[in-house]
Design a protein around this motif. Structure first.
Motif, PDB file in Angstrom:
ATOM      1  N   CYS A 132       0.867  -1.194   0.000  1.00 53.08           N
ATOM      2  CA  CYS A 132       0.000   0.000   0.000  1.00 53.08           C
ATOM      3  C   CYS A 132       0.898   1.237   0.000  1.00 53.08           C
ATOM      4  CB  CYS A 132      -0.925  -0.073   1.201  1.00 53.08           C
ATOM      5  SG  CYS A 132      -0.016  -0.402   2.730  1.00 53.08           S
ATOM      6  N   THR A 133       0.605   2.236   0.859  1.00 52.33           N
ATOM      7  CA  THR A 133       1.521   3.380   0.978  1.00 52.33           C
ATOM      8  C   THR A 133       2.731   2.923   1.772  1.00 52.33           C
ATOM      9  OG1 THR A 133      -0.285   4.986   1.003  1.00 52.33           O
ATOM     10  CG2 THR A 133       1.813   5.707   1.952  1.00 52.33           C
ATOM     11  N   ILE A 134       3.864   2.856   1.120  1.00 48.00           N
ATOM     12  CA  ILE A 134       5.078   2.417   1.828  1.00 48.00           C
ATOM     13  C   ILE A 134       5.779   3.668   2.349  1.00 48.00           C
ATOM     14  CG2 ILE A 134       7.109   0.942   1.728  1.00 48.00           C
ATOM     15  CD1 ILE A 134       6.121  -0.077  -0.973  1.00 48.00           C
ATOM     16  N   TRP A 135       6.318   3.574   3.551  1.00 45.35           N
ATOM     17  CA  TRP A 135       6.962   4.755   4.133  1.00 45.35           C
ATOM     18  C   TRP A 135       8.274   4.384   4.808  1.00 45.35           C
ATOM     19  CZ3 TRP A 135       7.610   4.779   9.493  1.00 45.35           C
ATOM     20  CH2 TRP A 135       6.824   3.874  10.218  1.00 45.35           C
ATOM     21  N   SER A 136       9.018   5.389   5.154  1.00 52.18           N
ATOM     22  CA  SER A 136      10.325   5.399   5.829  1.00 52.18           C
ATOM     23  C   SER A 136      11.472   5.293   4.833  1.00 52.18           C
ATOM     24  CB  SER A 136      10.459   4.370   6.951  1.00 52.18           C
ATOM     25  OG  SER A 136      11.067   3.184   6.549  1.00 52.18           O
ATOM     26  N   ILE A 137      12.619   5.726   5.328  1.00 52.64           N
ATOM     27  CA  ILE A 137      13.818   5.763   4.489  1.00 52.64           C
ATOM     28  C   ILE A 137      14.491   4.401   4.609  1.00 52.64           C
ATOM     29  CG2 ILE A 137      16.063   6.896   4.195  1.00 52.64           C
ATOM     30  CD1 ILE A 137      14.657   9.410   5.510  1.00 52.64           C
ATOM     31  N   ALA A 138      14.717   3.764   3.460  1.00 51.34           N
ATOM     32  CA  ALA A 138      15.289   2.412   3.489  1.00 51.34           C
ATOM     33  C   ALA A 138      16.764   2.465   3.894  1.00 51.34           C
ATOM     34  CB  ALA A 138      15.132   1.773   2.116  1.00 51.34           C
ATOM     35  N   LYS A 139      17.164   1.441   4.658  1.00 53.15           N
ATOM     36  CA  LYS A 139      18.528   1.427   5.211  1.00 53.15           C
ATOM     37  C   LYS A 139      19.271   0.149   4.817  1.00 53.15           C
ATOM     38  CE  LYS A 139      17.636   4.381   9.133  1.00 53.15           C
ATOM     39  NZ  LYS A 139      16.286   4.768   8.670  1.00 53.15           N
ATOM     40  N   GLY A 140      20.599   0.250   4.813  1.00 50.65           N
ATOM     41  CA  GLY A 140      21.432  -0.913   4.513  1.00 50.65           C
ATOM     42  C   GLY A 140      22.491  -0.521   3.496  1.00 50.65           C
ATOM     43  N   PRO A 141      23.452  -1.401   3.250  1.00 49.60           N
ATOM     44  CA  PRO A 141      24.582  -1.057   2.369  1.00 49.60           C
ATOM     45  C   PRO A 141      24.177  -0.656   0.953  1.00 49.60           C
ATOM     46  CG  PRO A 141      24.723  -3.364   3.144  1.00 49.60           C
ATOM     47  CD  PRO A 141      23.588  -2.729   3.877  1.00 49.60           C
ATOM     48  N   LEU A 142      23.125  -1.270   0.416  1.00 47.83           N
ATOM     49  CA  LEU A 142      22.712  -0.904  -0.952  1.00 47.83           C
ATOM     50  C   LEU A 142      22.287   0.559  -1.010  1.00 47.83           C
ATOM     51  CD1 LEU A 142      20.562  -4.038  -1.840  1.00 47.83           C
ATOM     52  CD2 LEU A 142      22.580  -3.282  -3.100  1.00 47.83           C
ATOM     53  N   PHE A 143      21.685   1.028   0.070  1.00 52.91           N
ATOM     54  CA  PHE A 143      21.199   2.417   0.117  1.00 52.91           C
ATOM     55  C   PHE A 143      22.350   3.364   0.485  1.00 52.91           C
ATOM     56  CE2 PHE A 143      17.742  -0.504   1.020  1.00 52.91           C
ATOM     57  CZ  PHE A 143      16.886  -0.174  -0.014  1.00 52.91           C
ATOM     58  N   ASP A 144      23.182   2.941   1.464  1.00 57.51           N
ATOM     59  CA  ASP A 144      24.304   3.791   1.888  1.00 57.51           C
ATOM     60  C   ASP A 144      25.257   4.053   0.723  1.00 57.51           C
ATOM     61  OD1 ASP A 144      23.182   3.550   4.358  1.00 57.51           O
ATOM     62  OD2 ASP A 144      24.601   2.053   5.104  1.00 57.51           O
ATOM     63  N   GLN A 145      25.404   3.048  -0.155  1.00 61.31           N
ATOM     64  CA  GLN A 145      26.353   3.208  -1.276  1.00 61.31           C
ATOM     65  C   GLN A 145      25.707   3.844  -2.507  1.00 61.31           C
ATOM     66  OE1 GLN A 145      28.812  -0.194  -2.169  1.00 61.31           O
ATOM     67  NE2 GLN A 145      28.959  -0.784  -0.022  1.00 61.31           N
ATOM     68  N   GLY A 146      24.470   4.297  -2.352  1.00 60.22           N
ATOM     69  CA  GLY A 146      23.803   4.992  -3.474  1.00 60.22           C
ATOM     70  C   GLY A 146      23.431   4.052  -4.611  1.00 60.22           C
ATOM     71  N   ILE A 147      23.354   2.742  -4.329  1.00 57.30           N
ATOM     72  CA  ILE A 147      23.000   1.782  -5.389  1.00 57.30           C
ATOM     73  C   ILE A 147      21.476   1.746  -5.553  1.00 57.30           C
ATOM     74  CG2 ILE A 147      23.080  -0.659  -6.060  1.00 57.30           C
ATOM     75  CD1 ILE A 147      25.664  -0.849  -4.255  1.00 57.30           C
ATOM     76  N   SER A 148      20.774   1.707  -4.435  1.00 58.88           N
ATOM     77  CA  SER A 148      19.313   1.591  -4.479  1.00 58.88           C
ATOM     78  C   SER A 148      18.660   2.882  -3.980  1.00 58.88           C
ATOM     79  CB  SER A 148      18.847   0.407  -3.614  1.00 58.88           C
ATOM     80  OG  SER A 148      19.414  -0.792  -4.092  1.00 58.88           O
ATOM     81  N   ASN A 149      17.454   3.108  -4.492  1.00 61.90           N
ATOM     82  CA  ASN A 149      16.685   4.306  -4.121  1.00 61.90           C
ATOM     83  C   ASN A 149      16.137   4.144  -2.698  1.00 61.90           C
ATOM     84  OD1 ASN A 149      14.756   6.376  -3.972  1.00 61.90           O
ATOM     85  ND2 ASN A 149      13.225   5.138  -5.066  1.00 61.90           N
ATOM     86  N   LYS A 150      16.432   5.117  -1.838  1.00 65.49           N
ATOM     87  CA  LYS A 150      16.049   4.932  -0.432  1.00 65.49           C
ATOM     88  C   LYS A 150      14.689   5.533  -0.060  1.00 65.49           C
ATOM     89  CE  LYS A 150      19.832   7.252   1.120  1.00 65.49           C
ATOM     90  NZ  LYS A 150      20.690   8.146   1.942  1.00 65.49           N
ATOM     91  N   LYS A 151      14.000   6.161  -1.037  1.00 68.45           N
ATOM     92  CA  LYS A 151      12.741   6.800  -0.625  1.00 68.45           C
ATOM     93  C   LYS A 151      11.537   6.315  -1.438  1.00 68.45           C
ATOM     94  CE  LYS A 151      12.928  10.834  -3.511  1.00 68.45           C
ATOM     95  NZ  LYS A 151      12.277  10.061  -4.565  1.00 68.45           N
ATOM     96  N   SER A 152      10.379   6.483  -0.814  1.00 68.52           N
ATOM     97  CA  SER A 152       9.151   6.005  -1.414  1.00 68.52           C
ATOM     98  C   SER A 152       8.584   7.018  -2.417  1.00 68.52           C
ATOM     99  CB  SER A 152       8.142   5.703  -0.307  1.00 68.52           C
ATOM    100  OG  SER A 152       7.058   4.991  -0.846  1.00 68.52           O
ATOM    101  N   VAL A 153       7.286   6.895  -2.683  1.00 70.82           N
ATOM    102  CA  VAL A 153       6.673   7.703  -3.739  1.00 70.82           C
ATOM    103  C   VAL A 153       5.671   8.709  -3.169  1.00 70.82           C
ATOM    104  CG1 VAL A 153       5.315   7.613  -5.867  1.00 70.82           C
ATOM    105  CG2 VAL A 153       6.922   5.776  -5.357  1.00 70.82           C
TER     106      VAL A 153
END
Ligand SMILES: NC(=O)c1ccc[n+]([C@@H]2O[C@H](COP(=O)([O-])OP(=O)(O)OC[C@H]3O[C@@H](n4cnc5c(N)ncnc54)[C@H](OP(=O)(O)O)[C@@H]3O)[C@@H](O)[C@H]2O)c1
Length: 347
Positions: free
Chosen positions: A171-192
């Protein structure tokens, strides 16, 4: 080794799900292939996780997806729930896999509770609550609803008998995603949805909503959503697997909120940041809807659901609507940071 094909791992949901899988004690027993558009990101993922092999290309490339899916036991798709070609290629490959091995492969697809949305435009709260354990009710959804063409194609493939299909609908997904993929700028850390409302509200200097903001959606925190993928994956691989096909819808949802509540949360946050005088959210004008939301009143729709089937798997999300509203401060800081870096890139 269980062979898994993933799409969307450089995205918000997919990044959170790969991160969750990497935390599993049996992670190294998986041979994961990930379809990514960026070769550079693919190499970074490989450097982080030795058992993840990038396949560079588009999931809309039917022959690429067909070849990749024909070589795996499980596909977990998390890129674009409206891409019919992606589903076509995946299903072609899984059919070939079944013909070659005699064993039904597994397709876990990501859809969204946008499929339940109505035309309320913020003016009322719907009484209708959709239950993922009620296939007859789900079957009432019109083929013209968002995401429905892909969902229907996938359920039809299950009915043909060569694949077991499971559809997770966040549904509505929230919060800033965390972990190495996000810290290294590989994956998008925010929702829509919430970041889009924050962007518009920052621009106009006040929290906003569609219509009167009376419409209701469910919400789910992104890491808790990722848990659902992992729990469903275990259930599917167990001997008495859970419902699939027309009985294979799993809502990724926990508590409810009105759009007004989100608008108020943004308004309060902007006041705390000295970016607005605060007060009640106000209705986006037609010009604002055009400017910030492509003229769509979608955020004013209702999308209410009951995740009976998901929770029957033992999935037990804990974070509440109150937590979601509290997260708006950090989400606003991130939106400001991203827009500042986009501006400096342009200079
Ligand atoms: N976020 C939500 O609240 C939410 C809720 C319900 C449903 N959904 C649905 O779930 C899906 C994923 O959402 P998200 O929030 O994770 O989006 P996102 O952060 O934008 O991620 C999308 C992912 O899909 C990949 N992708 C897109 N087109 C591709 C293509 N042609 N070939 C290969 N990869 C492609 C992107 O790769 P790149 O990095 O190369 O762009 C990225 O990894 C969407 O369909 C969305 O509508 C989202």
């Amino acid at each position: 080794m269980t062979k898994i094909l993933m799409t969307g791992v450089t995205g918000y949901i997919g990044g959170a799900v790969l991160t969750r899988f990497a935390q599993r004690p049996d992670f190294n027993s998986f041979d994961i292939r990930a379809v990514v558009r960026s070769a550079e990101k693919g190499e970074k993922i490989k450097a982080l996780y030795k058992n993840v092999t990038p396949i560079v290309g588009s999931h809309s490339d039917i022959s690429l997806m067909s070849k990749a899916a024909a070589e795996v036991d499980v596909v977990i798709a998390m890129a674009d729930c409206d891409d019919v070609d992606a589903a076509t290629g995946t299903l072609q490959g899984l059919k070939q896999r079944f013909q070659e091995t005699g064993k039904k492969p597994i397709f876990i697809n990501t859809s969204g509770t946008g499929v339940l949305s109505d035309n309320a435009a913020g003016m009322y709260a719907s009484e209708t609550i959709w239950d993922d354990a009620d296939p007859d009710q789900i079957a009432l959804l019109k083929p013209s609803q968002p995401h429905r063409p892909v969902d229907l194609k996938i359920v039809a493939a299950d009915e043909e008998g060569y694949v077991n299909t499971y559809i997770i609908l966040p549904c509505t997904i929230w919060s800033i995603a965390k972990g190495p993929l996000f810290d290294q700028g590989i994956s998008n850390k925010k929702s829509v949805q919430i970041p889009a409302l924050i962007r518009a509200s920052l621009d106009r200097g006040h929290g906003g909503m569609v219509g009167a903001g009376k419409n209701i959606w469910h919400n789910i925190e992104v890491h808790e959503l990722a848990d659902l993928y992992s729990i469903l994956f275990d259930a599917v691989l167990s001997s008495n697997g859970p419902g699939h096909g027309r009985e294979g819808y799993y809502f990724g949802a926990h508590e409810e909120h009105t759009l007004y509540q989100v608008g108020q949360g943004i308004s309060d946050t902007l006041q705390k940041m000295n970016k607005s005088k605060g007060g009640e959210p106000t209705t986006f004008t037609k010009e604002e809807l055009d400017k910030y939301f492509n003229g769509s009143s979608y955020l004013g729709s209702n999308s209410r659901c009951r995740p009976t089937r998901s929770k029957a798997l033992g999935w037990a999300p804990k974070l509440t609507t109150k937590d979601m509203i509290a997260s708006i401060y950090a989400e606003t800081e991130l939106v400001i940071e991203i827009s500042a870096s986009a501006k400096s890139d342009k200079l």
